[in-house]
Scaffold this motif. Structure first.
Motif, PDB file in Angstrom:
ATOM      1  N   LYS A   2       0.701  -1.287  -0.002  1.00 57.13           N
ATOM      2  CA  LYS A   2       0.046   0.142  -0.059  1.00 57.13           C
ATOM      3  C   LYS A   2       0.825   1.365  -0.037  1.00 57.13           C
ATOM      4  O   LYS A   2       0.433   2.397  -0.112  1.00 57.13           O
ATOM      5  CB  LYS A   2      -0.972   0.047   1.275  1.00 57.13           C
ATOM      6  CG  LYS A   2      -2.008  -1.161   0.873  1.00 57.13           C
ATOM      7  CD  LYS A   2      -3.118  -0.773   2.085  1.00 57.13           C
ATOM      8  CE  LYS A   2      -4.311  -1.495   1.818  1.00 57.13           C
ATOM      9  NZ  LYS A   2      -5.382  -1.376   2.655  1.00 57.13           N
ATOM     10  N   ASP A   3       2.093   1.175   0.169  1.00 58.48           N
ATOM     11  CA  ASP A   3       2.865   2.451   0.253  1.00 58.48           C
ATOM     12  C   ASP A   3       3.827   2.472  -1.159  1.00 58.48           C
ATOM     13  O   ASP A   3       4.470   3.396  -1.097  1.00 58.48           O
ATOM     14  CB  ASP A   3       3.925   2.335   1.496  1.00 58.48           C
ATOM     15  CG  ASP A   3       3.134   2.391   2.709  1.00 58.48           C
ATOM     16  OD1 ASP A   3       2.220   3.284   2.849  1.00 58.48           O
ATOM     17  OD2 ASP A   3       3.381   1.676   3.818  1.00 58.48           O
TER      18      ASP A   3
ATOM     19  N   TRP B  81       2.245   3.614  -7.334  1.00 62.71           N
ATOM     20  CA  TRP B  81       1.324   2.999  -8.343  1.00 62.71           C
ATOM     21  C   TRP B  81       0.992   4.036  -9.346  1.00 62.71           C
ATOM     22  O   TRP B  81       0.557   5.129  -8.831  1.00 62.71           O
ATOM     23  CB  TRP B  81       0.290   2.123  -7.613  1.00 62.71           C
ATOM     24  CG  TRP B  81       0.555   1.112  -6.763  1.00 62.71           C
ATOM     25  CD1 TRP B  81       0.293   1.330  -5.497  1.00 62.71           C
ATOM     26  CD2 TRP B  81       1.096  -0.015  -7.031  1.00 62.71           C
ATOM     27  NE1 TRP B  81       0.710   0.007  -4.813  1.00 62.71           N
ATOM     28  CE2 TRP B  81       1.095  -0.734  -5.805  1.00 62.71           C
ATOM     29  CE3 TRP B  81       1.568  -0.735  -8.143  1.00 62.71           C
ATOM     30  CZ2 TRP B  81       1.649  -1.833  -5.604  1.00 62.71           C
ATOM     31  CZ3 TRP B  81       2.278  -1.905  -8.122  1.00 62.71           C
ATOM     32  CH2 TRP B  81       2.290  -2.706  -6.817  1.00 62.71           C
TER      33      TRP B  81
ATOM     34  N   LEU C  10      -8.521   3.316  -4.651  1.00 65.88           N
ATOM     35  CA  LEU C  10      -7.313   3.098  -3.918  1.00 65.88           C
ATOM     36  C   LEU C  10      -7.177   3.834  -2.783  1.00 65.88           C
ATOM     37  O   LEU C  10      -6.409   3.486  -1.758  1.00 65.88           O
ATOM     38  CB  LEU C  10      -6.139   2.974  -5.146  1.00 65.88           C
ATOM     39  CG  LEU C  10      -6.213   2.061  -6.167  1.00 65.88           C
ATOM     40  CD1 LEU C  10      -5.406   2.165  -7.220  1.00 65.88           C
ATOM     41  CD2 LEU C  10      -6.092   0.467  -5.379  1.00 65.88           C
TER      42      LEU C  10
ATOM     43  N   TYR D  49      -4.326   3.171   0.127  1.00 60.27           N
ATOM     44  CA  TYR D  49      -3.133   3.220  -0.602  1.00 60.27           C
ATOM     45  C   TYR D  49      -2.627   4.726  -0.357  1.00 60.27           C
ATOM     46  O   TYR D  49      -3.295   5.601  -0.478  1.00 60.27           O
ATOM     47  CB  TYR D  49      -2.935   3.001  -2.030  1.00 60.27           C
ATOM     48  CG  TYR D  49      -3.281   1.495  -2.060  1.00 60.27           C
ATOM     49  CD1 TYR D  49      -2.084   0.475  -2.659  1.00 60.27           C
ATOM     50  CD2 TYR D  49      -4.409   0.728  -1.803  1.00 60.27           C
ATOM     51  CE1 TYR D  49      -2.535  -0.931  -2.844  1.00 60.27           C
ATOM     52  CE2 TYR D  49      -4.721  -0.551  -2.139  1.00 60.27           C
ATOM     53  CZ  TYR D  49      -3.568  -1.303  -2.517  1.00 60.27           C
ATOM     54  OH  TYR D  49      -3.791  -2.773  -2.459  1.00 60.27           O
TER      55      TYR D  49
ATOM     56  N   ILE E 266      -0.270   6.802  -4.764  1.00 62.52           N
ATOM     57  CA  ILE E 266      -0.795   6.550  -5.916  1.00 62.52           C
ATOM     58  C   ILE E 266      -0.915   7.870  -6.943  1.00 62.52           C
ATOM     59  O   ILE E 266      -1.109   9.295  -6.333  1.00 62.52           O
ATOM     60  CB  ILE E 266      -2.433   6.491  -5.724  1.00 62.52           C
ATOM     61  CG1 ILE E 266      -2.808   5.450  -4.581  1.00 62.52           C
ATOM     62  CG2 ILE E 266      -3.062   6.025  -7.081  1.00 62.52           C
ATOM     63  CD1 ILE E 266      -4.024   5.608  -4.220  1.00 62.52           C
TER      64      ILE E 266
END
Length: 107
Positions: free
Chosen positions: A57-58, A61, A78, A83, A86
């Motif tokens: 999650k870190d 993306w 997200l 997250y 992002i």
């Protein structure tokens, strides 16, 4: 945190292996053409499969779709899932770099 990112900045992160592209289109669209190495996570599966497809999650993306509408929706989802890094890359139609797939004039 959600941030917009331009293709030039995105390609630098991808080339340096400092980020991962995420395609939120459907599998048939992905097969036609996608950013090399992109993970496929269709928009309709973001809430149910994000933890499986995007386990960190870190991690950074870079989320994209065809024109930018689905990526904007996906980054919001997200973000709601926790997250933290992002980037909304927008649509692959504005991606000027390499695309892999069987596109045969589909773009």
């Amino acid at each position: 945190m959600i941030q917009k990112i331009e293709p030039a900045a995105a390609i630098r992160l991808l080339d340096a292996k400092k980020a991962q592209a995420v395609d939120v289109r459907e599998p048939d669209e992905y097969a036609v053409g996608h950013i090399p190495g992109a993970k496929l996570l269709p928009l309709g599966e973001v809430m149910s499969r994000a933890a499986e497809v995007l386990p960190d999650k870190d991690a950074p993306w870079l989320v994209y779709c065809r024109t930018g509408r689905r990526s904007a929706d996906a980054v919001q989802k997200l973000d709601a899932l926790g997250y933290t890094n992002i980037y909304d890359l927008g649509g692959i139609l504005s991606w000027p770099y390499e695309i892999e797939g069987d596109f045969e004039g589909h773009f």
